[in-house]
Design a protein around this motif. Structure first.
Motif, PDB file in Angstrom:
ATOM      1  N   UNK A 101      -0.770 -11.615 -13.170  1.00 20.42           N
ATOM      2  CA  UNK A 101      -1.490 -10.474 -12.592  1.00 20.42           C
ATOM      3  C   UNK A 101      -2.753 -10.289 -13.433  1.00 20.42           C
ATOM      4  N   UNK A 102      -3.875 -10.697 -12.872  1.00 16.41           N
ATOM      5  CA  UNK A 102      -5.137 -10.721 -13.614  1.00 16.41           C
ATOM      6  C   UNK A 102      -6.237 -10.018 -12.821  1.00 16.41           C
ATOM      7  N   UNK A 103      -7.331  -9.683 -13.494  1.00 14.69           N
ATOM      8  CA  UNK A 103      -8.460  -9.058 -12.823  1.00 14.69           C
ATOM      9  C   UNK A 103      -9.044  -9.993 -11.779  1.00 14.69           C
ATOM     10  N   UNK A 104      -9.366  -9.432 -10.642  1.00 14.27           N
ATOM     11  CA  UNK A 104      -9.958 -10.206  -9.538  1.00 14.27           C
ATOM     12  C   UNK A 104     -11.472 -10.092  -9.641  1.00 14.27           C
ATOM     13  N   UNK A 105     -12.105 -11.145 -10.102  1.00 16.31           N
ATOM     14  CA  UNK A 105     -13.555 -11.167 -10.306  1.00 16.31           C
ATOM     15  C   UNK A 105     -14.333 -10.951  -9.011  1.00 16.31           C
ATOM     16  N   UNK A 106     -13.701 -11.132  -7.863  1.00 18.12           N
ATOM     17  CA  UNK A 106     -14.380 -10.968  -6.584  1.00 18.12           C
ATOM     18  C   UNK A 106     -14.238  -9.559  -6.016  1.00 18.12           C
ATOM     19  N   UNK A 107     -13.583  -8.688  -6.745  1.00 19.06           N
ATOM     20  CA  UNK A 107     -13.370  -7.324  -6.278  1.00 19.06           C
ATOM     21  C   UNK A 107     -13.703  -6.354  -7.410  1.00 19.06           C
ATOM     22  N   UNK A 108     -14.964  -6.322  -7.800  1.00 20.00           N
ATOM     23  CA  UNK A 108     -15.403  -5.523  -8.940  1.00 20.00           C
ATOM     24  C   UNK A 108     -15.665  -4.077  -8.514  1.00 20.00           C
ATOM     25  N   UNK A 109     -15.051  -3.138  -9.243  1.00 22.05           N
ATOM     26  CA  UNK A 109     -15.240  -1.717  -8.993  1.00 22.05           C
ATOM     27  C   UNK A 109     -15.280  -0.968 -10.323  1.00 22.05           C
ATOM     28  N   UNK A 110     -16.089   0.075 -10.384  1.00 23.18           N
ATOM     29  CA  UNK A 110     -16.168   0.890 -11.595  1.00 23.18           C
ATOM     30  C   UNK A 110     -14.951   1.819 -11.651  1.00 23.18           C
ATOM     31  N   UNK A 111     -14.768   2.453 -12.804  1.00 22.21           N
ATOM     32  CA  UNK A 111     -13.669   3.405 -12.949  1.00 22.21           C
ATOM     33  C   UNK A 111     -13.839   4.546 -11.946  1.00 22.21           C
ATOM     34  N   UNK A 112     -15.066   5.012 -11.745  1.00 23.16           N
ATOM     35  CA  UNK A 112     -15.311   6.082 -10.772  1.00 23.16           C
ATOM     36  C   UNK A 112     -14.952   5.641  -9.358  1.00 23.16           C
ATOM     37  N   UNK A 113     -15.280   4.403  -9.004  1.00 23.84           N
ATOM     38  CA  UNK A 113     -14.934   3.889  -7.675  1.00 23.84           C
ATOM     39  C   UNK A 113     -13.420   3.782  -7.512  1.00 23.84           C
ATOM     40  N   UNK A 114     -12.731   3.373  -8.571  1.00 20.37           N
ATOM     41  CA  UNK A 114     -11.272   3.273  -8.521  1.00 20.37           C
ATOM     42  C   UNK A 114     -10.638   4.654  -8.376  1.00 20.37           C
ATOM     43  N   UNK A 115     -11.199   5.650  -9.046  1.00 23.44           N
ATOM     44  CA  UNK A 115     -10.703   7.024  -8.899  1.00 23.44           C
ATOM     45  C   UNK A 115     -10.938   7.545  -7.482  1.00 23.44           C
ATOM     46  N   UNK A 116     -12.081   7.194  -6.893  1.00 21.10           N
ATOM     47  CA  UNK A 116     -12.360   7.582  -5.505  1.00 21.10           C
ATOM     48  C   UNK A 116     -11.372   6.928  -4.548  1.00 21.10           C
ATOM     49  N   UNK A 117     -11.049   5.667  -4.816  1.00 19.99           N
ATOM     50  CA  UNK A 117     -10.076   4.963  -3.980  1.00 19.99           C
ATOM     51  C   UNK A 117      -8.712   5.632  -4.094  1.00 19.99           C
ATOM     52  N   UNK A 118      -8.321   5.998  -5.311  1.00 16.87           N
ATOM     53  CA  UNK A 118      -7.045   6.703  -5.516  1.00 16.87           C
ATOM     54  C   UNK A 118      -7.030   7.991  -4.693  1.00 16.87           C
TER      55      UNK A 118
END
Length: 115
Positions: A93-110
């Motif tokens: 389970x590793x970071x997906x280099x093709x799906x880059x999002x900032x912490x703020x974007x991840x919080x918005x997604x949540x």
């Protein structure tokens, strides 16, 4: 970034119950945006795509577990680190280099997934 599961996956399933967004599915299984989220009815994704939250989607992989990037928040807002990566016995389970999002974007997604 979202997390992805690499081909080294041994299909142990340790990652699936750890995901707070229900973004991890066993290979060959259909998935839905509504699974494990508060999404209902017609939704519009960040990409602009409109879909029905409970409509079954085709599996992203057939032979190993997979992560739906549109549902993955890297556990931001839930835990200090991605739970799938912390429990994976083979570190696939590793970071997906093709799906880059900032912490703020991840919080918005949540917020989108769970409000």
């Amino acid at each position: 970034m979202a997390i992805k599961i690499t081909e080294e996956c041994i299909n142990c399933g340790a990652c699936e119950p750890e995901c707070p967004n229900n973004a991890i599915y066993e290979g060959s299984f259909q998935w839905r945006f509504s699974d494990g989220t508060n999404l209902k009815g017609v939704i519009t994704l960040k990409s602009g795509v409109t879909t029905e939250a409970c409509q079954p989607k085709a599996p992203k992989k057939n032979d190993i577990y997979f992560i739906v990037a549109e549902k993955c928040t890297e556990c931001v807002g839930f835990y200090d680190e991605p739970r799938c990566a912390s429990v994976c016995p083979v570190d696939c389970c590793v970071l997906d280099e093709e799906s880059i999002e900032s912490k703020d974007e991840l919080l918005e997604k949540k917020k989108f997934l769970h409000t």
